[in-house]
Design an enzyme around this catalytic site. Structure first.
Site, PDB file in Angstrom:
ATOM      1  N   PHE A   1       0.881  -1.273   0.221  1.00  0.00           N
ATOM      2  CA  PHE A   1       0.046   0.024   0.529  1.00  0.00           C
ATOM      3  C   PHE A   1       1.077   1.034  -0.126  1.00  0.00           C
ATOM      4  O   PHE A   1       1.561   1.443   0.988  1.00  0.00           O
ATOM      5  CB  PHE A   1      -1.311   0.111   1.357  1.00  0.00           C
ATOM      6  CG  PHE A   1      -1.563   1.466   1.494  1.00  0.00           C
ATOM      7  CD1 PHE A   1      -2.924   0.836   0.581  1.00  0.00           C
ATOM      8  CD2 PHE A   1      -1.493   2.665   1.659  1.00  0.00           C
ATOM      9  CE1 PHE A   1      -3.687   2.504   0.421  1.00  0.00           C
ATOM     10  CE2 PHE A   1      -1.973   3.365   2.115  1.00  0.00           C
ATOM     11  CZ  PHE A   1      -3.766   3.167   0.960  1.00  0.00           C
TER      12      PHE A   1
ATOM     13  N   ASP B   1       9.137   2.182   1.455  1.00  0.00           N
ATOM     14  CA  ASP B   1       8.470   3.011   2.760  1.00  0.00           C
ATOM     15  C   ASP B   1       8.319   3.327   3.862  1.00  0.00           C
ATOM     16  O   ASP B   1       7.312   2.293   4.011  1.00  0.00           O
ATOM     17  CB  ASP B   1       7.031   2.877   1.859  1.00  0.00           C
ATOM     18  CG  ASP B   1       5.723   3.993   1.943  1.00  0.00           C
ATOM     19  OD1 ASP B   1       5.388   4.048   3.066  1.00  0.00           O
ATOM     20  OD2 ASP B   1       4.939   3.298   1.383  1.00  0.00           O
TER      21      ASP B   1
ATOM     22  N   LYS C   1       2.496  10.159   8.062  1.00  0.00           N
ATOM     23  CA  LYS C   1       2.177   9.455   9.021  1.00  0.00           C
ATOM     24  C   LYS C   1       2.452   9.596  10.865  1.00  0.00           C
ATOM     25  O   LYS C   1       2.212  11.252  10.668  1.00  0.00           O
ATOM     26  CB  LYS C   1       1.783   7.840   9.862  1.00  0.00           C
ATOM     27  CG  LYS C   1       1.207   7.652   7.925  1.00  0.00           C
ATOM     28  CD  LYS C   1       0.368   5.885   8.697  1.00  0.00           C
ATOM     29  CE  LYS C   1      -0.553   5.705   7.317  1.00  0.00           C
ATOM     30  NZ  LYS C   1      -1.315   5.266   6.319  1.00  0.00           N
TER      31      LYS C   1
HETATM   32  C1  LIG Z   1      -1.376   5.395   5.051  1.00  0.00           C
HETATM   33  C2  LIG Z   1      -0.063   4.737   4.175  1.00  0.00           C
HETATM   34  C3  LIG Z   1       0.276   5.598   2.652  1.00  0.00           C
HETATM   35  C4  LIG Z   1      -0.314   6.641   2.491  1.00  0.00           C
HETATM   36  O1  LIG Z   1      -0.658   8.092   3.368  1.00  0.00           O
HETATM   37  P1  LIG Z   1      -1.827   9.152   3.301  1.00  0.00           P
HETATM   38  O2  LIG Z   1      -1.031  10.369   4.168  1.00  0.00           O
HETATM   39  O3  LIG Z   1      -3.006   8.195   3.862  1.00  0.00           O
HETATM   40  O4  LIG Z   1      -1.359  10.065   2.024  1.00  0.00           O
HETATM   41  C5  LIG Z   1       1.790   5.122   1.921  1.00  0.00           C
HETATM   42  N1  LIG Z   1       2.394   4.432   2.438  1.00  0.00           N
HETATM   43  C6  LIG Z   1       1.909   3.411   3.369  1.00  0.00           C
HETATM   44  C7  LIG Z   1       2.569   2.719   3.381  1.00  0.00           C
HETATM   45  C8  LIG Z   1       1.537   4.058   4.289  1.00  0.00           C
HETATM   46  O5  LIG Z   1       0.761   2.864   5.865  1.00  0.00           O
END
Ligand SMILES: *Cc1c(COP(=O)(O)O)cnc(C)c1O
Length: 402
Positions: A135, A220, A249
């Site tokens: 994700f 990420d 986050k």
């Molecule tokens: C939450 C998340 C995203 C996306 O972040 P947003 O602030 O919702 O755009 C991307 N990568 C990972 C691993 C995430 O947990």
């Protein structure tokens, strides 16, 4: 349905499913709804409220900066973004920072940076190798990089240049690498995909392959960063440094922020290549600085590692006692409880009724991601609630079978 829930139904796009609870106040790990009911918050704004609700470091930084300067633009210099950039660089393996407002934007920037690097340094290579169940966000490019068809097929045609391989399989990355490949994009632990923890040497092996093939490793760390897994960044535990890293986050304790970081050798953006109106605004970066400074000065990652071991023991004991639990997995304060069957949604509702907010990261799995300042006593209370909920689910199964 409450009046607030009616309003939402009337005026909002129905993009997601909400629990029927309206939260109005928070303090630490606790939140209260509009009826005055108290809950333990083990979702924490999706792993964002890192220091808990209304932490003094966040509240005072926010009030302080709001009364001084909230937003200017990146056409001029402003101080908080520079202090936060310096703190990030001094505490990571990366050299340069770009600020944006969300995780998806940070990944979007990472993809642009990797493509520009490919154009200049690898004969036009542009393809990014991503993993199944990943994700990375909801913009067109980041949703394409994600590994869930349900999130992307309604929006086809999708941008080209993304290939997917199974997670935790370095051979698959080797096979997928070609002349067009510019980077591998990975989460150190897959969060939204179900808290999938790879084998200990996966990242190190991917790093070695990227070096051998002459391609970039993008990590990420939007969910795993800022102490969540028991080190400031998860890559530090796996002994594999990224060339590019995305954060968001937990970085500003619940305020919207994203950061794209890169090593000097691939920091190829020049003026005009990228930008953001709100990115790096004094308000969010001052709060970000205060959160990160607090996390570092108080060794929050070390505390998370200890609390994580405590939580792990409790969860393993749950798994031992409940046949309905087929697996528990995670690291630090990011955990999933895998259930035998699609029972997670029901479990979330039962937990809510007992005063615990958790989420069903998959139809078969619950996820726990409390604020990093959670106490062992609060962890025990949450596990106690889950214990009762699991017993209830098992009882219902027995009644159904009888
Ligand atoms: C939450 C998340 C995203 C996306 O972040 P947003 O602030 O919702 O755009 C991307 N990568 C990972 C691993 C995430 O947990």
């Amino acid at each position: 349905m409450s009046d607030w829930q009616q309003l939402e139904k009337r005026y909002f796009f129905a993009t997601g499913k909400r629990q029927p609870v309206t939260l109005v106040r928070g303090q630490g790990v606790r939140v209260w709804d509009d009826q005055g009911r108290e809950y333990l918050d083990f979702v924490a704004g999706i792993a964002s409220v890192s220091l808990g609700h209304c932490h003094p470091a966040v509240v005072s930084a926010l009030a302080e900066q709001a009364g001084v300067l909230a937003h200017v633009s990146n056409l001029v210099y402003s101080i908080p973004q520079l202090r936060l950039a310096q703190l990030l660089v001094e505490n990571s393996c990366l050299d340069r920072v770009f600020f944006c407002n969300s995780g998806a934007e940070a990944i979007e920037g990472a993809i642009k940076l990797a493509r520009k690097w490919g154009k200049e340094k690898r004969e036009g290579a542009y393809e990014v190798i991503c993993t199944d169940n990943a994700f990375h966000g909801r913009t067109l490019a980041t949703v394409t990089a994600s590994g869930t068809d349900k999130y992307k097929l309604p929006f086809a045609p999708l941008p080209p240049g993304f290939v997917h391989v199974p997670y935790n399989d370095v051979e698959a990355i080797r096979r997928a690498t070609g002349a067009e490949t510019c980077a591998v994009l990975l989460e150190p632990i897959q969060g939204e995909g179900g808290v999938n923890v790879p084998s200990d040497d996966y990242l190190r092996q991917v790093r070695a392959w990227c070096d051998e093939a002459g391609i970039l490793l993008i990590l990420d760390e939007i969910q795993t960063g800022i102490g969540r897994t028991g080190s400031l960044f998860a890559y530090q535990q796996y002994g594999a440094e990224p060339d590019i890293m995305a954060l968001a986050k937990g970085l500003a304790g619940g305020l919207p922020i994203g950061a794209l970081l890169a090593k000097e050798h691939c920091a190829v953006f020049v003026p005009g290549d990228h930008g953001s109106t709100f990115g790096g605004n004094p308000l969010c970066t001052h709060v970000g600085y205060s959160v990160l400074k607090y996390v570092i000065d108080n060794d929050i990652p070390g505390q998370v590692a200890k609390k994580g071991q405590h939580l792990e023991r409790r969860l393993r004991s749950l798994a031992d006692r409940h046949p309905i639990v087929t697996d528990v997995r995670g690291r630090g304060l990011l955990w999933a409880i895998e259930l035998a069957g699609e029972l997670a949604e029901q479990a979330v509702v039962l937990c809510l009724a007992e005063g615990l907010i958790v989420n069903n990261v998959k139809p078969t799995a619950l996820r726990l991601m409390p604020p990093l300042v959670v106490s062992e006593e609060e962890l025990d209370r949450a596990v106690g609630i889950i214990d009762r909920v699991l017993a209830k689910l098992e009882e219902e199964e027995r009644e159904r079978d009888a």
